[in-house]
Structures are given as C-alpha cells and as structure tokens.
Scaffold this motif. Structure first.
Motif, PDB file in Angstrom:
ATOM      1  N   GLU A 111     -18.810  46.130  80.288  1.00 21.90           N
ATOM      2  CA  GLU A 111     -20.251  45.998  80.533  1.00 21.90           C
ATOM      3  C   GLU A 111     -20.693  44.550  80.392  1.00 21.90           C
ATOM      4  OE1 GLU A 111     -22.192  50.333  79.347  1.00 21.90           O
ATOM      5  OE2 GLU A 111     -22.713  48.549  78.198  1.00 21.90           O
ATOM      6  N   SER A 159     -25.844  53.844  82.096  1.00 21.08           N
ATOM      7  CA  SER A 159     -27.217  53.352  81.959  1.00 21.08           C
ATOM      8  C   SER A 159     -27.213  51.842  81.869  1.00 21.08           C
ATOM      9  CB  SER A 159     -27.871  53.954  80.708  1.00 21.08           C
ATOM     10  OG  SER A 159     -27.159  53.566  79.549  1.00 21.08           O
ATOM     11  N   ASP A 160     -28.307  51.233  82.286  1.00 24.49           N
ATOM     12  CA  ASP A 160     -28.458  49.780  82.255  1.00 24.49           C
ATOM     13  C   ASP A 160     -29.313  49.415  81.049  1.00 24.49           C
ATOM     14  OD1 ASP A 160     -29.041  47.091  82.715  1.00 24.49           O
ATOM     15  OD2 ASP A 160     -28.976  47.340  84.886  1.00 24.49           O
ATOM     16  N   ASN A 161     -28.728  48.653  80.128  1.00 25.48           N
ATOM     17  CA  ASN A 161     -29.430  48.307  78.892  1.00 25.48           C
ATOM     18  C   ASN A 161     -30.345  47.102  79.031  1.00 25.48           C
ATOM     19  OD1 ASN A 161     -28.106  50.380  77.525  1.00 25.48           O
ATOM     20  ND2 ASN A 161     -26.369  49.069  77.030  1.00 25.48           N
ATOM     21  N   ARG A 162     -30.321  46.444  80.172  1.00 29.53           N
ATOM     22  CA  ARG A 162     -31.111  45.228  80.321  1.00 29.53           C
ATOM     23  C   ARG A 162     -32.607  45.527  80.408  1.00 29.53           C
ATOM     24  NH1 ARG A 162     -27.494  42.851  85.176  1.00 29.53           N
ATOM     25  NH2 ARG A 162     -27.566  45.089  85.659  1.00 29.53           N
ATOM     26  N   ASP A 222     -23.501  39.714  87.212  1.00 27.26           N
ATOM     27  CA  ASP A 222     -24.783  39.954  87.878  1.00 27.26           C
ATOM     28  C   ASP A 222     -25.698  38.745  87.781  1.00 27.26           C
ATOM     29  OD1 ASP A 222     -24.102  42.459  88.690  1.00 27.26           O
ATOM     30  OD2 ASP A 222     -25.299  43.535  87.195  1.00 27.26           O
ATOM     31  N   ARG A 224     -20.483  52.731  83.049  1.00 28.21           N
ATOM     32  CA  ARG A 224     -21.842  52.264  82.787  1.00 28.21           C
ATOM     33  C   ARG A 224     -22.826  53.267  83.375  1.00 28.21           C
ATOM     34  NH1 ARG A 224     -23.951  46.381  84.599  1.00 28.21           N
ATOM     35  NH2 ARG A 224     -24.562  47.417  86.513  1.00 28.21           N
ATOM     36  N   GLN A 274     -19.911  42.824  83.586  1.00 27.79           N
ATOM     37  CA  GLN A 274     -20.828  43.250  84.656  1.00 27.79           C
ATOM     38  C   GLN A 274     -22.153  42.503  84.569  1.00 27.79           C
ATOM     39  OE1 GLN A 274     -20.776  47.630  84.188  1.00 27.79           O
ATOM     40  NE2 GLN A 274     -20.048  47.706  86.305  1.00 27.79           N
ATOM     41  N   TYR A 275     -22.702  42.425  83.366  1.00 27.95           N
ATOM     42  CA  TYR A 275     -23.989  41.751  83.197  1.00 27.95           C
ATOM     43  C   TYR A 275     -23.870  40.245  83.464  1.00 27.95           C
ATOM     44  CZ  TYR A 275     -25.602  46.069  80.937  1.00 27.95           C
ATOM     45  OH  TYR A 275     -25.948  47.366  80.666  1.00 27.95           O
TER      46      TYR A 275
END
Length: 389
Positions: free
Chosen positions: A218, A264-267, A225, A262, A221-222
C-alpha cells in the motif's frame, strides 16, 4: 544539571524522583514527568519495561551529548541509572502529533518553516557525526513550549544507528514514514531521515498523512500515485523490488496489481500531484511554491538525488530569498509607473523592455525576444500587469 558519567549515574535510584504525571508510553515502556528531589528541577523520566533496558539508546545519547548536540535541536539527555533501564531528559511540552491533533487545522507556513529549519539543523548535526535517527516522525518531534516561533527538539534514539553499520542494519519503523530504499531493500544512508522528514512536512502542509499505507505494498501504491514510478535503476538495485514491480514487454516497470490487498483508500486528500497543493492554497502563493519545491526535493525516489540537511537550510523557503525577488519586482514596477504618465497611452517595445529588466530575475526562464523594431500599442496598466506573463 549537566550530563553525568555512567559511574555517577549509577548512584541515582528511582526514589530520587517524585512522580507527577505520565507523559506517554510505547513498546519500550513509559515516560513520566518527575521532580528530581536533589535539584528540585522538573525532568522527564523514560522507564523501560524490558529486561535489557535502554542500553543501546543510552549509549547513543551519551555520544550525542559528548558532541553537544543538545545545542542542535536534539533532546538534552542528563543521565541514566538502574543499569540503563531509566533515562533522564530535559522536560518538553507536546509532540508535533499532539499539537496537530489539538489544533485540527493545517499548520501555518511560518510554523512549517520553523519546524523544518530546526529539524534540518538536527539532521545536519547527526550527519556530521555519522548517525542515522531511523525513526523521524511527528511523535518524535517535540515542542518545547507553545510560544511562537516554535522551538522543537528531536527525541527517541532507540532505533538510531551509526552510518557505517547502515547496510547491515534492519530498520522496522512505522510504514507511513518509511523510505523507498527500506521497502525495496536497497543499501541505505542517513537519507532515510530526510524522506521521513519530508513525510512530516507533508502532513503539516496537507493536514493528513501523505502515505497512510498499512503495509509495504500500500505504501508503494500511494507513493507511485503521488510521485510517479521510481527510476528503473532504483528498482533494479532493490533486492525485493520484484515483489512489487514487474517488467513489461516494452522493458518498462509497472506496479504489480494484487487484487484484494487494498480494499479501501486511507488517504484523506484527492490530489495526485504535489503541484496541485499550490492551486489548493492560493494565499501566500510564492511561499507555497517554495514549500512544495522543498517537499519534492525531500521525497525523491533516488536517495542520492534527495536533498541533504545543509541544502535544506539554504533553500529559499528557509532563507526567504524569494521575498527579495518579489521586492525587486515591485521596485521595477514602481520605476515604470514613474516613467509612464497616468492615464496616457505610450509606445513600448515589449521585447526590449522584457530583456532589459530580465537580469534582475535570473530564476525565471528567459522570455522570447520579439522581432527587431516590433512595437505595439499598450496602455500603462496593461504593461504593468503583463510585463512578465
């Protein structure tokens, strides 16, 4: 109270301290606010709950105090006792994490500058003596008080290591501040501290964690992105890169898609480029541009291209040199207003005007020269507003 030797430190005992309150806790044990009964001074007492105590941290802290690094925004260590199970420090106020949680607003740029400058001084001092903190985060940056300009100190050297042993060491700090070279298992240096400080700066600027990953995948990924894919040479060197990246037929790398990892997106932000932060915060535009410029320099995939502490201290955000450029621009405009009478129309050779004034602004890309003799009819206000567009 000064740093005592290990022999005199052993003469201390827990009964020499009156406990006032519990300040915090962690995997290591607890931190208490105490009064030293002998000196009547307030201190912070870190007490280990582990049989082996805090031997490594005590040894590192003694080294830092031998180099007087408490004068470089690093917590002042007084002494240890109980076979290094108890460490005595100067009292501090609140962690940066606690401050952000209390205020619940994005920090002012002047406060961000203050914190980053002082932490860069701390990291610069550590770099000079060959020490990597290894766990720079908002919990380990403490405000000495709540008076502006803030004074901050770097604490918790339980994971600190010598630079010379970096390649052999295994770093296992929190995911959200973890540098790419740690995730991909590249050789690493003190540059991991600069990445972590960049993550701290990102949280102060945006108001939330930039990379709130719950695992290495994760995290990548972030990071991808927001910053794009890492350079190929970074992927090639990482011993665990192929756990996360795959090479395409066109010999380009891409992040492997693991379905279900992933859900859910925690951002808590929606932008996908740091440049977008500038457009979100249009007030203090010049300062915000420098802020994002510095943040990008901290968050470089390649540790060799990442900004170093001494360069942070010379960055325009810290030196505020961009204010001089703004002042020069205003002075330039004032001079033009004196030349062009109010409410009059005049002939201006735009190309020559720009080229004549441009040496005062070396940081901008050079404008295109208009053809010789080309003249256009401009009203005064239009010239002033569009001279450098």
């Amino acid at each position: 109270m000064g740093t005592t030797s290990s022999s005199s430190a052993d003469d201390s005992c827990i009964e020499d301290y009156k406990f006032l309150s519990r300040l915090g806790y962690g995997g290591f044990g607890d931190v208490f606010k105490c009064v030293d009964k002998r000196t009547k001074k307030i201190v912070a007492l870190k007490v280990s709950n582990r049989p082996w105590g805090l031997v490594r941290e005590a040894s590192m802290l003694k080294k830092l105090m031998d180099h007087k690094l408490d004068q470089c925004n690093i917590v002042k260590f007084y002494n240890s006792f109980g076979t290094d199970r108890c460490l005595v420090f100067e009292p501090l106020d609140i962690s940066l994490k606690g401050h952000l949680a209390e205020t619940k607003v994005v920090m002012q740029l002047q406060d961000i500058r203050t914190v980053i400058e002082q932490m860069a001084e701390a990291l610069d001092a550590l770099k000079k003596i060959g020490v990597i903190h290894s766990d720079v985060n908002t919990n380990n940056i403490m405000l000495m008080d709540r008076v502006r300009p803030f004074r901050v100190k770097l604490i918790d050297f339980g994971m600190a290591i010598s630079t010379c042993s970096a390649e052999q060491s295994h770093i296992d700090h929190g995911y959200s501040n973890r540098a790419p070279e740690i995730i991909l298992r590249l050789p690493f240096t003190e540059a991991i501290d600069m990445w972590s400080l960049g993550c701290v700066m990102g949280k102060m600027v945006v108001g939330s964690i930039l990379f709130p990953g719950r695992n290495n995948y994760e995290m990548l990924q972030y990071i991808v992105d927001l910053l794009g894919l890492p350079p190929a040479h970074v992927i090639n060197v990482g011993s665990e890169s192929r756990d996360y990246f795959t090479e395409t037929d066109s010999q380009h790398w891409e992040l492997i898609e693991y379905w279900g990892l992933r859900k859910s997106d925690n951002r808590r932000y929606t932008f996908r480029s740091l440049d977008e932060v500038i457009t979100i915060n249009k007030s203090e535009a010049d300062e915000m541009k420098e802020c994002i410029n510095l943040l990008k320099a901290m968050l470089q995939w390649d540790a060799r291209e990442r900004i170093i502490p001494s360069e942070v201290l010379a960055h325009p955000l810290i030196t505020r040199s961009y204010l001089n450029k703004s002042s020069s621009l205003n002075n330039c405009y004032s001079q033009i207003k004196c030349v062009v009478p109010r409410n009059e129309v005049c002939l201006v050779d735009v190309g020559n005007m720009r080229m004549a004034l441009w040496p005062q602004f070396p940081s901008r890309a050079a404008p295109v020269q208009t053809s010789s003799g080309q003249q256009q009819l401009w009203q005064k206000e239009f010239v002033l507003q569009n001279l450098f567009n």
